[in-house]
Design an enzyme around this catalytic site. Structure first.
Site, PDB file in Angstrom:
ATOM      1  N   ASP A   1       0.746  -1.218   0.038  1.00  0.00           N
ATOM      2  CA  ASP A   1      -0.106   0.059   0.003  1.00  0.00           C
ATOM      3  C   ASP A   1       1.019   1.224   0.016  1.00  0.00           C
ATOM      4  OD1 ASP A   1      -1.965  -1.757   0.353  1.00  0.00           O
ATOM      5  OD2 ASP A   1      -1.846  -1.501   2.735  1.00  0.00           O
TER       6      ASP A   1
ATOM      7  N   GLU B   1     -11.657   0.099  -3.311  1.00  0.00           N
ATOM      8  CA  GLU B   1     -10.634   0.378  -2.238  1.00  0.00           C
ATOM      9  C   GLU B   1      -9.524   1.050  -2.828  1.00  0.00           C
ATOM     10  OE1 GLU B   1      -9.427  -2.840   0.092  1.00  0.00           O
ATOM     11  OE2 GLU B   1      -8.390  -3.586  -1.546  1.00  0.00           O
TER      12      GLU B   1
HETATM   13  O1  FUB Z   1      -3.395  -3.490   3.299  1.00  0.00           O
HETATM   14  C1  FUB Z   1      -4.586  -3.754   3.850  1.00  0.00           C
HETATM   15  C2  FUB Z   1      -5.542  -3.313   2.657  1.00  0.00           C
HETATM   16  O2  FUB Z   1      -5.320  -4.149   1.659  1.00  0.00           O
HETATM   17  C3  FUB Z   1      -5.432  -2.084   2.265  1.00  0.00           C
HETATM   18  O3  FUB Z   1      -6.105  -1.224   3.055  1.00  0.00           O
HETATM   19  C4  FUB Z   1      -6.244  -2.084   0.907  1.00  0.00           C
HETATM   20  O4  FUB Z   1      -6.155  -0.973   0.158  1.00  0.00           O
HETATM   21  C5  FUB Z   1      -5.504  -3.601   0.672  1.00  0.00           C
HETATM   22  O5  FUB Z   1      -4.242  -3.298  -0.138  1.00  0.00           O
END
Ligand code: FUB
Length: 336
Positions: free
Chosen positions: A31, A244
């Site tokens: 991330d 996301e």
């Molecule tokens: O790293 C945890 C979660 O996985 C992140 O918040 C999302 O964007 C995904 O990459």
């Protein structure tokens, strides 16, 4: 053992074909939110850790506990420097677990680290911590940002000096539980409150920040993504709708909201769907940032190639990103 059915992947071959190598390999990182401060690239990643929590749709096995900040003198460097623990969950009074994807910004010599975590009621909130150094250590505010929820904060500074936070993630990121404006219990599972396929997709969120960058200056608004007919994307449009991992960058006066990517004329949108930045990577998640350095643009992303496909053990990588003459982003294939 990997949780995904990836036994068929020849990782030696895949790592040969990969266009980039992990920028660090002594820890797992994911991330990546990259920024240039004082001529140096700083990467604000999640710090993935091994654990025994079983794989589920809530992402419970993403059990991260702290943040390490990385830096690079240039995206062309092969490796990044790890500056050690910058913030640990045990030092955040309101947070219980799951320190997921963070971001950072700078204002008047203070650095701000924005991060999601589950509070003691199991609800994702977004917190902020400050430091006089881009690599911390960061001191957290005692409570999360008021009216914050869900995950994946990305903070964008516009040319007029306003700062905006983009955020949100469905499924384990809990965005679907906030569709009425207040938190709904899980019901029959993490997917219970998602809209039907023919309803409008859930949107990422945006809120302008107060001048001290510690609170929202307004209620969060939907980041609406339009299709080629000018209609909001539908929930069943799984290839294109928001999931996301928001990011915002500005290129030639246009605002690029990215997960896939969509282009708009102002920070709030609406944004018109424009395509994909990165083809799928090894691993169940994909999360990126886009940053300009010395006149070129770079995509920071992650994959699970180093861990041979373990979903929650990822590694940050970087590749050059090209905007063509029409402002379209050339889709990057992470494995040639
Ligand atoms: O790293 C945890 C979660 O996985 C992140 O918040 C999302 O964007 C995904 O990459």
């Amino acid at each position: 053992m990997p949780e995904d059915p990836i036994d068929h992947i020849d990782f030696d071959d895949l790592n040969q074909k990969a266009i980039s190598k992990p920028v660090v390999s002594h820890i797992y990182t994911a991330d990546p939110s990259a920024h240039v401060f004082n001529g140096t690239i700083y990467i604000y990643p999640s710090h993935d850790i091994e654990n025994d929590i079983p794989f589920d749709d809530l992402g419970s096995h993403f059990a991260m506990e702290d943040y390490h900040i990385l830096s690079m003198n240039s995206p062309l460097d092969k490796t990044a420097t790890d500056h050690g623990v910058a913030l640990h969950v045990k030092d955040v009074p309101w947070a219980d677990k799951q320190m997921w994807a963070p971001d950072a910004t700078e204002k008047e010599g203070t650095y701000y680290l924005f991060f999601p975590a589950k509070d003691h009621d199991g609800i994702f909130r977004i917190g902020v911590a400050t430091s006089s150094s881009p690599v911390g250590p960061f001191t957290p505010q005692p409570t999360p940002i008021k009216k914050s929820f869900s995950i994946d904060p990305a903070v964008f500074k516009d040319d007029d000096g306003s700062y905006y936070m983009y955020f949100g993630g469905i499924w384990g990121g809990q965005l679907q539980r906030w569709s009425t404006g207040s938190f709904k219990a899980e019901g029959d599972g993490p997917l219970f409150h998602l809209p039907g396929d023919n309803e409008n997709a859930l949107c990422g969120k945006v809120a302008r920040l107060t001048s001290d960058l510690l609170e929202f200056a307004e209620d969060a608004k939907d980041v609406v993504i339009l299709d080629e007919k000018g209609k909001p994307l539908l929930a069943g449009d799984n290839e294109r709708r928001f999931f996301e991992a928001s990011w915002m960058h500005k290129y030639k006066d246009k605002y690029y909201f990215s997960y896939c990517y969509a282009i708009g004329d102002n920070p709030y949108g609406p944004f018109s769907y424009a395509g994909r930045i990165l083809n799928p990577v090894v691993g169940w998640t994909s999360h990126h940032s886009i940053v300009e350095f010395n006149g070129k643009w770079y995509l920071f992303y992650h994959d699970s190639s180093l861990s041979k496909g373990v979903t929650h053990l990822r590694s940050v990588k970087v590749a050059e990103l090209i905007h063509d003459a029409n402002g379209k982003i050339k889709t990057i294939d992470p494995y040639k």
